[in-house]
Design a protein around this motif. Sequence first.
Motif, PDB file in Angstrom:
ATOM      1  N   PRO A 173      37.015 -15.601 -32.704  1.00 53.40           N
ATOM      2  CA  PRO A 173      36.271 -15.500 -33.967  1.00 53.40           C
ATOM      3  C   PRO A 173      37.126 -15.960 -35.144  1.00 53.40           C
ATOM      4  O   PRO A 173      38.352 -15.809 -35.139  1.00 53.40           O
ATOM      5  N   SER A 174      36.465 -16.502 -36.153  1.00 49.40           N
ATOM      6  CA  SER A 174      37.151 -16.880 -37.378  1.00 49.40           C
ATOM      7  C   SER A 174      37.389 -15.630 -38.231  1.00 49.40           C
ATOM      8  O   SER A 174      36.890 -14.542 -37.926  1.00 49.40           O
ATOM      9  N   VAL A 175      38.152 -15.799 -39.299  1.00 43.42           N
ATOM     10  CA  VAL A 175      38.414 -14.684 -40.207  1.00 43.42           C
ATOM     11  C   VAL A 175      37.108 -14.159 -40.800  1.00 43.42           C
ATOM     12  O   VAL A 175      36.891 -12.942 -40.906  1.00 43.42           O
ATOM     13  N   THR A 176      36.212 -15.083 -41.170  1.00 45.98           N
ATOM     14  CA  THR A 176      34.919 -14.669 -41.727  1.00 45.98           C
ATOM     15  C   THR A 176      34.110 -13.882 -40.710  1.00 45.98           C
ATOM     16  O   THR A 176      33.477 -12.864 -41.037  1.00 45.98           O
ATOM     17  N   GLN A 177      34.128 -14.350 -39.457  1.00 52.61           N
ATOM     18  CA  GLN A 177      33.385 -13.647 -38.411  1.00 52.61           C
ATOM     19  C   GLN A 177      33.974 -12.267 -38.154  1.00 52.61           C
ATOM     20  O   GLN A 177      33.235 -11.286 -37.988  1.00 52.61           O
ATOM     21  N   TRP A 178      35.305 -12.166 -38.127  1.00 49.66           N
ATOM     22  CA  TRP A 178      35.932 -10.853 -37.963  1.00 49.66           C
ATOM     23  C   TRP A 178      35.534  -9.917 -39.104  1.00 49.66           C
ATOM     24  O   TRP A 178      35.278  -8.726 -38.891  1.00 49.66           O
TER      25      TRP A 178
END
Length: 323
Positions: A289-294
């Motif tokens: 996951p990307s930072v935004t998704q996390w």
Amino acid sequence: MTVASGIGKASGPEAGAVLAGAGFGLAASVFWAFYNTGTDLGRSWGFSSLDLMTLRFVVASGLFLPLLMFGHGRLAGGAAEATGRLPLVKLAVLTICIGPPFTLLINTGYGIAPLAHAVVIGPGMTMLTANALSVILDRRPMPMARLLGLLLVSGGLVAMALEQPTSKTPGVEVWLGDLCFIGSGMLWGIFTYLSARWQLDPVRATGVVTIVSALIVLLPFWLLLAEETPPVSAWLWQGVFQGVLGGCLAILAYTRSVALLGAGRSAIFPALVPPLAVLLAIPLTGNWPSVTQWSGIALASIGLVVSLDLLKNGWWAKPGKGH
């Protein structure tokens, strides 16, 4: 107060019931996480939405049929009525909510948007929809903890919506997949609300809808089956992900958890699905996951937990509370 101390105050059979209920709840979360990750894998393997939908309902119906005929009363913990018919109108509404329309939406979404969007947007919309219907139609006041939880969940949804990665389907925008998850989440939220309003036996209602849905999707499946399909081993794996884990075992485990712990304490376990599914996807699909998704996952998961008002309905709640 810790989980251990909450259990420690219980004695004998009560402590055993809490531990068993926790075990069933955790099992349901893991089954749902595997189902979500398996669906994401299935789309990448070349399965269509119709293929996965048919596998879910046909395999699960084969498991539910003997259960409804012979063993439902025992597995439901004796808390639900194992006999009686589901009225035709209610059956039709439930089939729309958790039958082919729901499954087609979620499977289509997986072919467009990433897994991290699915496991946050779907459960988040379910929670928002069920609570909104309760407030609007039943005029039930919303506790402050639940309102705060809904705001956090909404923040997680917004965080996910702000990031639009490359679509899995060329020429199709990711937000269209997000709309599919919004629609499927709303349908499951309506089912959740109606189950409580109509006081439905969840195992029986889900089992009957699953069997009816299997009959509905079989003909279109055979008519639209592609000449080139994934190998037999892939079909078997998806049969496990779709029908055994997602369509049957997760529901049975969660229902048993509710029978042992009550609805309040058991409701914590679906909040574990988003982080579990994303973590499972790392070794199974190689997707990080990307930072935004996390951030979206964290906000939505915390919101789901906060909304349960754990100070009142937590593990340490006295017998009779949080049920």
